[in-house]
Scaffold this motif. Structure first.
Motif, PDB file in Angstrom:
ATOM      1  N   SER A 150      62.144 -53.103  -5.816  1.00  0.00           N
ATOM      2  CA  SER A 150      62.137 -52.230  -4.600  1.00  0.00           C
ATOM      3  C   SER A 150      60.739 -52.205  -3.871  1.00  0.00           C
ATOM      4  O   SER A 150      59.923 -51.384  -4.497  1.00  0.00           O
ATOM      5  CB  SER A 150      62.714 -50.762  -4.812  1.00  0.00           C
ATOM      6  N   LEU A 151      60.738 -52.665  -2.593  1.00  0.00           N
ATOM      7  CA  LEU A 151      59.229 -52.303  -1.951  1.00  0.00           C
ATOM      8  C   LEU A 151      59.061 -51.047  -1.448  1.00  0.00           C
ATOM      9  O   LEU A 151      58.095 -50.709  -0.981  1.00  0.00           O
ATOM     10  CB  LEU A 151      59.067 -53.533  -0.944  1.00  0.00           C
ATOM     11  N   LEU A 152      60.182 -50.045  -1.558  1.00  0.00           N
ATOM     12  CA  LEU A 152      59.594 -48.753  -1.182  1.00  0.00           C
ATOM     13  C   LEU A 152      59.079 -48.123  -2.458  1.00  0.00           C
ATOM     14  O   LEU A 152      58.748 -46.951  -1.999  1.00  0.00           O
ATOM     15  CB  LEU A 152      61.416 -47.993  -1.302  1.00  0.00           C
ATOM     16  N   ASP A 153      58.819 -48.665  -3.537  1.00  0.00           N
ATOM     17  CA  ASP A 153      58.132 -48.180  -4.487  1.00  0.00           C
ATOM     18  C   ASP A 153      56.651 -47.954  -3.852  1.00  0.00           C
ATOM     19  O   ASP A 153      55.986 -48.905  -3.460  1.00  0.00           O
ATOM     20  CB  ASP A 153      57.991 -48.881  -5.852  1.00  0.00           C
ATOM     21  N   PRO A 154      56.027 -46.656  -3.822  1.00  0.00           N
ATOM     22  CA  PRO A 154      54.703 -46.368  -3.070  1.00  0.00           C
ATOM     23  C   PRO A 154      53.641 -47.286  -3.797  1.00  0.00           C
ATOM     24  O   PRO A 154      52.582 -47.266  -3.344  1.00  0.00           O
ATOM     25  CB  PRO A 154      54.758 -44.640  -3.429  1.00  0.00           C
ATOM     26  N   SER A 155      53.774 -47.474  -5.225  1.00  0.00           N
ATOM     27  CA  SER A 155      52.661 -48.048  -5.729  1.00  0.00           C
ATOM     28  C   SER A 155      52.563 -49.521  -5.429  1.00  0.00           C
ATOM     29  O   SER A 155      51.598 -50.227  -5.762  1.00  0.00           O
ATOM     30  CB  SER A 155      52.792 -47.809  -7.384  1.00  0.00           C
ATOM     31  N   THR A 156      53.358 -50.037  -4.705  1.00  0.00           N
ATOM     32  CA  THR A 156      53.512 -51.562  -4.265  1.00  0.00           C
ATOM     33  C   THR A 156      52.399 -52.001  -3.613  1.00  0.00           C
ATOM     34  O   THR A 156      52.184 -51.496  -2.338  1.00  0.00           O
ATOM     35  CB  THR A 156      54.775 -52.047  -3.728  1.00  0.00           C
ATOM     36  N   PRO A 157      51.517 -52.903  -3.787  1.00  0.00           N
ATOM     37  CA  PRO A 157      50.358 -53.250  -2.873  1.00  0.00           C
ATOM     38  C   PRO A 157      51.050 -53.771  -1.618  1.00  0.00           C
ATOM     39  O   PRO A 157      51.913 -54.338  -1.514  1.00  0.00           O
ATOM     40  CB  PRO A 157      49.724 -54.478  -3.660  1.00  0.00           C
ATOM     41  N   ALA A 158      50.009 -53.736  -0.595  1.00  0.00           N
ATOM     42  CA  ALA A 158      50.288 -53.876   0.697  1.00  0.00           C
ATOM     43  C   ALA A 158      50.593 -55.528   0.882  1.00  0.00           C
ATOM     44  O   ALA A 158      49.948 -56.265   0.189  1.00  0.00           O
ATOM     45  CB  ALA A 158      49.253 -53.506   1.783  1.00  0.00           C
TER      46      ALA A 158
END
Ligand SMILES: [Zn+2]
Lengths: 491, 70
Positions: free
Chosen positions: A428-436
Motif C-alpha cells: 500500500s502506497l498510502l503507508d506514510p513511510s513510503t519514499p516519494a
C-alpha cells in the motif's frame, strides 16, 4: 430465473438451502445488549465520529445507533446512523457463528473456500426495493452521510459496497469504496487504482461507455464479511459470501441494470448510477485506514439514476481508520493469509492481523514446524500485497495478546539471524513511510519461534517458560472473582 | 578431574541461519524427568546433579541422558 449466462456469472446453482433471513435490523435486535443509543443530539459533522474515538479511548466497542442524526444543514434526519457495528472482534465472530474470535482465520478460510451460489429473488420479495426513488426524487443529500475527520472536504459514504461487473465476462465484483456526496445526484467515487472495480471501470471506458455501478449500504455483519473475501479477478463475491453465511445470499436485479448487477435483497439502501466516462474530479483529502489523512486525488464521478431503500431504512457508516473498519477487513485478511501460508507451511495453526498494525502486520502461529517451514510461511505472507511485517511464533504464545508477542520478540530472536527484509514487494502506497516516487515497499519478516528438539523424545534446547501448575492458577483466579479492583493500581 | 565414561550427546550444528538453542538438558536416572543444566556444572563432573522433580542426587555419568547444546 436468470438466463444461463447470468447464472454462470453469479454462480447460481441448484441449492435451495435457506435459513433465517439475515439483515442489519434483525442483527441489531439480537445484539441489543451491545447497542449504545446516545440520548443527546449528534451531528453527522464530526460528532458521531468523535464519539467513536471517545469509545476507543475507553477500550469499549459497542454498536452505536444514532436515532435522529443532525445533518450539516441543521435539519434532523429520520434515517438512523448505525456505526461501530463491527468494532468488536467478539461480536463479528459471533455474527459468523464462531464462538471464539481467535479461531476465525481457519474457519473463514474454509467457509469462503466452499462457495454457495446466491438465490435470486423478485423485486416484491426484496425489502431493499420497498421504496424506489427515481429522477428528481433520487436525492443523495437525504442520507445522513458523515463528514468524519478534519481535512475531509464533505460528507462521505464510507460503507457503500460498490458492485461493478467485467464487461468481457459479466462477472461482478464488490468492494467497499468511498463516495463524496457532492449534490443530490452526483458524487465522486474512488476505486483505488489496483482494485478490481477500477479494472472493470477502465474496460467500460475503453469501449467508450459509462460504467454501471451500484452501491449498497447496510447488512448483517456476516454478509459484510462475506463480501469482503479476498478473491481473484474476475470472481463474484456473492458465492464466497454464501459460503461464509452457510446459505445462499438473497440477491435481486438492480432497477437500472437488471440482472447485469444484482444487489443484496435484504440490504438497507441501494444507490444506482454510472461512473461517467473519462470524467474525473477532485476527491479528498480523506481520513484513511492508515490513521492518516490521505491526499486529494482525481476520482471518477457518479451520476445517480435511482435510490432504493427499505421502509425505515438504516444508514451504516464505517469510521474510516477506526476499529469498526479495521476489524472485519483484518479478520477477512486472516482467512486469506491462513490459506496462503498453509499452502507452503502445513504446521501453521493460526493467524492474527491486529488492528493496531492497521493492515500492515500479521502474526503467524506454528506448531512443531519442520525445517524451513517457518521461513517458507513468512515469505509467503510477505508476498501478500497488504502486509509489510510478519512475525512467526510458537503455539505457546497468545497471538491476540501483544504482551505475549513482545515476550516472544524479546526472548526468542537474534536479529541478524532471525529477521530478514525483502525490498521491492508490492504494497500500500498510502503507508506514510513510503519514499516519494516509490512503487514498491520494503518488508520485514521475524522468526520468533524456538528451535525444535534435536532428537525425538528430547526437550527443545531452550529454557522452559516459568509457570505455576494450571490447577493452582485456576484456583487463584477463582479467589479473585467478584472482588472490586477498581481502586487497585494498574501497570 | 575427569570421568571415565561420557554419556553426553551433542546437538549437531546447523547452518548459521538456522536456530540453535543454548540450553542443555539431563534426564534423571530415577524418575526419568528432564531438567536443564548450565555449562558450568557440566564442566564439573565432580558436582552431583539434583533432580527438581524427585530430589535424587546423581553423578553426570549416571544420568539417563545428557543432551548438550553448543
Ligand atoms: Zn528425578
Amino acid at each position: 430465473m436468470p438466463n444461463a449466462r447470468t447464472a454462470r456469472r453469479i454462480g447460481v446453482g441448484s441449492s435451495s438451502r435457506r435459513g433465517t433471513i439475515l439483515d442489519l435490523r434483525s442483527y441489531l435486535a439480537a445484539e441489543k445488549a451491545s447497542v449504545f443509543r446516545p440520548a443527546q443530539a449528534l451531528s453527522t459533522v464530526h460528532e458521531i465520529t468523535a464519539l467513536q474515538y471517545a469509545l476507543e479511548k475507553q477500550g469499549r466497542h459497542p454498536i452505536v445507533v444514532v436515532e435522529k442524526p443532525t445533518l450539516a444543514n441543521g435539519t434532523t434526519s429520520d434515517i438512523p446512523v448505525v456505526c461501530n457495528l463491527t468494532a468488536s472482534r467478539a461480536l463479528v465472530a459471533g455474527a459468523l457463528g464462531i464462538n471464539d474470535h481467535r479461531s476465525a482465520a481457519p474457519i473463514y478460510a474454509k467457509k469462503t473456500g466452499n462457495p454457495i451460489a446466491p438465490k435470486v429473488v423478485s423485486a416484491k420479495d426484496a425489502p431493499v426495493q420497498e421504496i424506489v426513488l427515481e429522477g428528481d426524487k433520487a436525492d443523495l443529500t437525504l442520507l445522513p452521510a458523515l463528514k468524519q475527520h478534519m481535512f475531509d472536504p464533505g460528507a462521505y459514504l464510507t460503507a457503500a459496497h460498490a458492485t461493478t461487473y467485467d464487461p468481457d465476462t459479466g462477472v461482478d465484483n464488490t468492494a467497499i469504496q468511498r463516495c463524496w456526496v457532492k449534490s443530490k445526484s452526483r458524487m465522486s467515487y474512488y476505486p483505488y487504482p489496483a482494485s478490481h472495480n477500477n479494472r472493470n471501470m477502465r474496460k467500460f471506458w475503453a469501449k467508450g461507455q459509462d460504467c454501471p455501478v451500484v452501491f449498497w449500504i447496510g447488512h448483517h455483519p456476516a454478509v459484510l464479511m462475506g463480501t469482503q473475501a479476498k478473491l481473484g479477478y474476475p470472481e463474484s463475491h456473492w458465492s464466497a459470501c454464501g459460503g461464509l453465511i452457510g446459505e445462499p445470499l438473497r440477491v435481486v436485479p438492480s432497477r437500472t441494470f437488471g440482472d447485469k448487477i444484482m444487489v443484496p435483497a435484504d440490504a438497507e439502501i441501494v444507490i444506482e448510477g454510472y461512473a461517467l466516462k473519462d470524467q474525473l474530479e477532485a476527491d479528498g483529502p480523506f481520513g484513511e485506514y492508515t490513521g492518516y489523512s490521505g491526499p486529494q486525488v482525481a476520482a471518477p464521478v457518479i451520476q445517480v439514476t435511482c435510490i432504493t431503500m427499505r421502509k425505515n431504512a438504516l444508514y451504516h457508516d464505517y469510521g474510516s481508520g477506526l476499529t469498526d473498519m479495521l476489524v472485519p477487513d483484518n479478520m477477512a485478511m486472516e482467512g486469506k493469509v491462513y490459506s496462503l501460508v498453509k499452502a507452503v507451511a502445513p504446521s501453521l495453526v493460526n493467524v492474527h492481523v491486529p488492528a493496531q498494525g492497521r493492515r500492515f502486520h500479521a502474526y503467524l502461529q506454528f506448531a512443531k514446524p519442520g525445517p524451513g517451514e517457518v521461513r517458507d510461511g513468512l515469505t509467503a505472507a510477505l508476498a501478500y500485497r497488504r502486509l509489510k511485517m510478519v512475525i512467526a511464533v510458537d503455539d505457546d504464545i497468545d497471538l491476540f495478546d501483544d504482551s505475549e508477542m513482545m515476550f516472544a520478540l524479546a526472548t526468542r530472536v537474534q536479529w541478524s539471524r532471525d529477521s530478514f527484509a525483502i525490498d521491492g514487494l508490492s504494497g500500500s502506497l498510502l503507508d506514510p513511510s513510503t519514499p516519494a516516487g516509490s512503487k514498491t515497499l520494503s518488508k520485514m519478516a521475524i522468526d520468533a519461534t524456538f528451535p525444535l528438539p534435536p532428537f525425538a523424545g528430547a526437550p527443545s534446547p531452550v529454557p522452559p517458560r516459568s509457570k505455576v501448575p494450571e490447577a493452582a492458577f485456576t484456583s487463584a483466579t477463582k479467589a479473585l472473582a467478584g472482588i472490586d479492583m477498581s481502586e487497585w493500581p494498574t501497570l | 578431574m575427569s570421568q571415565s565414561k561420557t554419556n553426553i550427546e551433542n546437538i549437531p550444528a546447523g547452518a548459521p541461519w538456522e536456530k540453535t538453542g543454548n540450553t542443555s538438558w539431563t534426564q534423571c536416572p530415577s524418575c526419568k524427568g528432564w531438567f536443564h543444566v548450565g555449562p558450568g556444572i557440566l564442566n564439573r563432573p565432580d558436582v552431583k546433579l539434583h533432580c527438581p522433580t524427585c530430589s535424587a542426587d546423581f553423578s553426570q555419568s549416571d544420568a539417563a541422558r545428557i543432551i548438550k547444546a553448543g
